[in-house]
Design an enzyme around this catalytic site. Structure first.
Site, PDB file in Angstrom:
ATOM      1  N   ASN A  44      -9.559  24.283  23.533  1.00  0.00           N
ATOM      2  CA  ASN A  44     -10.543  23.099  23.613  1.00  0.00           C
ATOM      3  C   ASN A  44     -11.299  23.465  25.024  1.00  0.00           C
ATOM      4  O   ASN A  44     -10.896  24.071  26.029  1.00  0.00           O
ATOM      5  CB  ASN A  44      -9.800  21.761  23.874  1.00  0.00           C
ATOM      6  CG  ASN A  44      -8.702  21.502  24.945  1.00  0.00           C
ATOM      7  OD1 ASN A  44      -8.003  22.668  25.115  1.00  0.00           O
ATOM      8  ND2 ASN A  44      -8.479  20.318  25.265  1.00  0.00           N
ATOM      9  N   GLU A  46     -13.758  21.119  27.727  1.00  0.00           N
ATOM     10  CA  GLU A  46     -14.318  19.817  27.775  1.00  0.00           C
ATOM     11  C   GLU A  46     -15.551  19.760  28.586  1.00  0.00           C
ATOM     12  O   GLU A  46     -15.867  20.952  29.230  1.00  0.00           O
ATOM     13  CB  GLU A  46     -12.981  19.185  28.645  1.00  0.00           C
ATOM     14  CG  GLU A  46     -11.741  19.117  27.746  1.00  0.00           C
ATOM     15  CD  GLU A  46     -10.927  18.165  28.295  1.00  0.00           C
ATOM     16  OE1 GLU A  46     -10.745  17.784  29.590  1.00  0.00           O
ATOM     17  OE2 GLU A  46      -9.905  17.712  27.564  1.00  0.00           O
ATOM     18  N   CYS A  55     -12.875  20.150  20.697  1.00  0.00           N
ATOM     19  CA  CYS A  55     -11.667  20.622  20.364  1.00  0.00           C
ATOM     20  C   CYS A  55     -11.640  21.973  19.990  1.00  0.00           C
ATOM     21  O   CYS A  55     -12.566  22.695  19.603  1.00  0.00           O
ATOM     22  CB  CYS A  55     -11.231  19.842  19.280  1.00  0.00           C
ATOM     23  SG  CYS A  55     -11.047  17.813  19.233  1.00  0.00           S
ATOM     24  N   GLU A  57      -9.883  23.292  17.550  1.00  0.00           N
ATOM     25  CA  GLU A  57     -10.316  23.726  16.054  1.00  0.00           C
ATOM     26  C   GLU A  57     -11.814  23.997  15.926  1.00  0.00           C
ATOM     27  O   GLU A  57     -11.936  24.791  14.986  1.00  0.00           O
ATOM     28  CB  GLU A  57      -9.682  22.479  15.084  1.00  0.00           C
ATOM     29  CG  GLU A  57      -8.400  22.312  15.167  1.00  0.00           C
ATOM     30  CD  GLU A  57      -7.864  21.170  16.285  1.00  0.00           C
ATOM     31  OE1 GLU A  57      -8.428  21.160  17.346  1.00  0.00           O
ATOM     32  OE2 GLU A  57      -7.100  20.265  15.874  1.00  0.00           O
ATOM     33  N   CYS A  99      -8.059  16.105  15.055  1.00  0.00           N
ATOM     34  CA  CYS A  99      -8.927  14.856  14.968  1.00  0.00           C
ATOM     35  C   CYS A  99      -9.818  14.703  13.654  1.00  0.00           C
ATOM     36  O   CYS A  99      -9.852  15.792  12.972  1.00  0.00           O
ATOM     37  CB  CYS A  99      -9.745  14.649  16.107  1.00  0.00           C
ATOM     38  SG  CYS A  99     -11.296  15.718  16.309  1.00  0.00           S
ATOM     39  N   CYS A 102     -12.650  17.173  13.645  1.00  0.00           N
ATOM     40  CA  CYS A 102     -12.068  18.636  13.092  1.00  0.00           C
ATOM     41  C   CYS A 102     -11.881  18.886  11.776  1.00  0.00           C
ATOM     42  O   CYS A 102     -12.034  19.956  11.281  1.00  0.00           O
ATOM     43  CB  CYS A 102     -11.077  18.937  14.110  1.00  0.00           C
ATOM     44  SG  CYS A 102     -11.414  19.279  15.983  1.00  0.00           S
TER      45      CYS A 102
HETATM   46  N1  THU Z   1      -7.940  18.094  21.209  1.00  0.00           N
HETATM   47  C1  THU Z   1      -8.208  19.247  20.651  1.00  0.00           C
HETATM   48  O1  THU Z   1      -8.546  20.170  21.176  1.00  0.00           O
HETATM   49  N2  THU Z   1      -7.562  19.204  19.435  1.00  0.00           N
HETATM   50  C2  THU Z   1      -6.976  18.360  18.776  1.00  0.00           C
HETATM   51  O2  THU Z   1      -6.443  18.387  17.709  1.00  0.00           O
HETATM   52  C3  THU Z   1      -6.688  16.796  19.469  1.00  0.00           C
HETATM   53  C4  THU Z   1      -7.409  16.580  20.720  1.00  0.00           C
HETATM   54  C5  THU Z   1      -8.459  17.986  22.765  1.00  0.00           C
HETATM   55  C6  THU Z   1      -9.479  17.198  22.699  1.00  0.00           C
HETATM   56  C7  THU Z   1      -9.516  16.952  24.394  1.00  0.00           C
HETATM   57  O3  THU Z   1     -10.001  18.050  25.070  1.00  0.00           O
HETATM   58  C8  THU Z   1      -7.979  17.147  24.455  1.00  0.00           C
HETATM   59  O4  THU Z   1      -7.692  17.196  23.569  1.00  0.00           O
HETATM   60  C9  THU Z   1      -7.574  15.651  24.695  1.00  0.00           C
HETATM   61  O5  THU Z   1      -7.800  14.714  23.700  1.00  0.00           O
END
Ligand code: THU
Length: 147
Positions: A44, A46, A55, A57, A99, A102
């Site tokens: 991920n 941010e 995310c 994925e 999520c 994704c």
């Molecule tokens: N996140 C992902 O990368 N994949 C997921 O399946 C769930 C959430 C990330 C988004 C954010 O950077 C962090 O997890 C917290 O939500």
């Protein structure tokens, strides 16, 4: 199949060490397995404007497509949690499921090759194994737009 699961899980966890997650401190790695045996993984990413965060994925799918991949997606593993010393996620208690966004992004890549990938959602106590079509029933896809 459990061999692939173990390989993809290891790739997802290794990728989680590359997470840029200074806001949530939740490191996630995703690994995509293709029908030619290759694996594409990502973490991920941010952003200070929180809502722009990507995310793992979604980054993995974008990376695979930027390499020219179109379809052939057979399996996905997702692992996330607070980082250990080496940056790798210590798997959260509950399995980390993709999520909604994704799921839609994965569906686009899978749909190009007509596959319904297995998704392994890694948790500390449990691994949820589920098909993408179960995670995203009645998906909106290319057919809806292109007829
Ligand atoms: N996140 C992902 O990368 N994949 C997921 O399946 C769930 C959430 C990330 C988004 C954010 O950077 C962090 O997890 C917290 O939500």
């Amino acid at each position: 199949m459990s061999e692939l699961r173990d390989r993809l899980t290891a790739a997802a966890r290794a990728a989680s060490a590359k997470a840029y997650a200074p806001y949530s401190h939740f490191h996630v790695g995703a690994a995509l397995a293709f029908d030619d045996g290759s694996v594409v993984s990502a973490a991920n990413v941010e952003n200070a404007s929180y809502g722009l965060s990507l995310c793992a994925e979604t980054v993995a799918v974008a990376s695979a497509m930027a390499q020219g991949r179109r379809g052939g997606l057979v399996a996905v593993a997702v692992a996330g949690g607070p980082p250990a010393e080496n940056g790798e996620a210590r798997p959260a208690k509950a399995p980390v499921t993709p999520c909604g966004r994704c799921r839609q992004v994965l569906n686009e890549l899978a749909g190009m090759g007509g596959t319904d990938p297995l998704v392994w959602c890694i948790g500390a106590d449990e691994v949820l194994e589920i098909r993408l079509s179960e995670l995203l029933p009645h998906a909106f896809g290319p057919d809806n737009v292109l007829g």
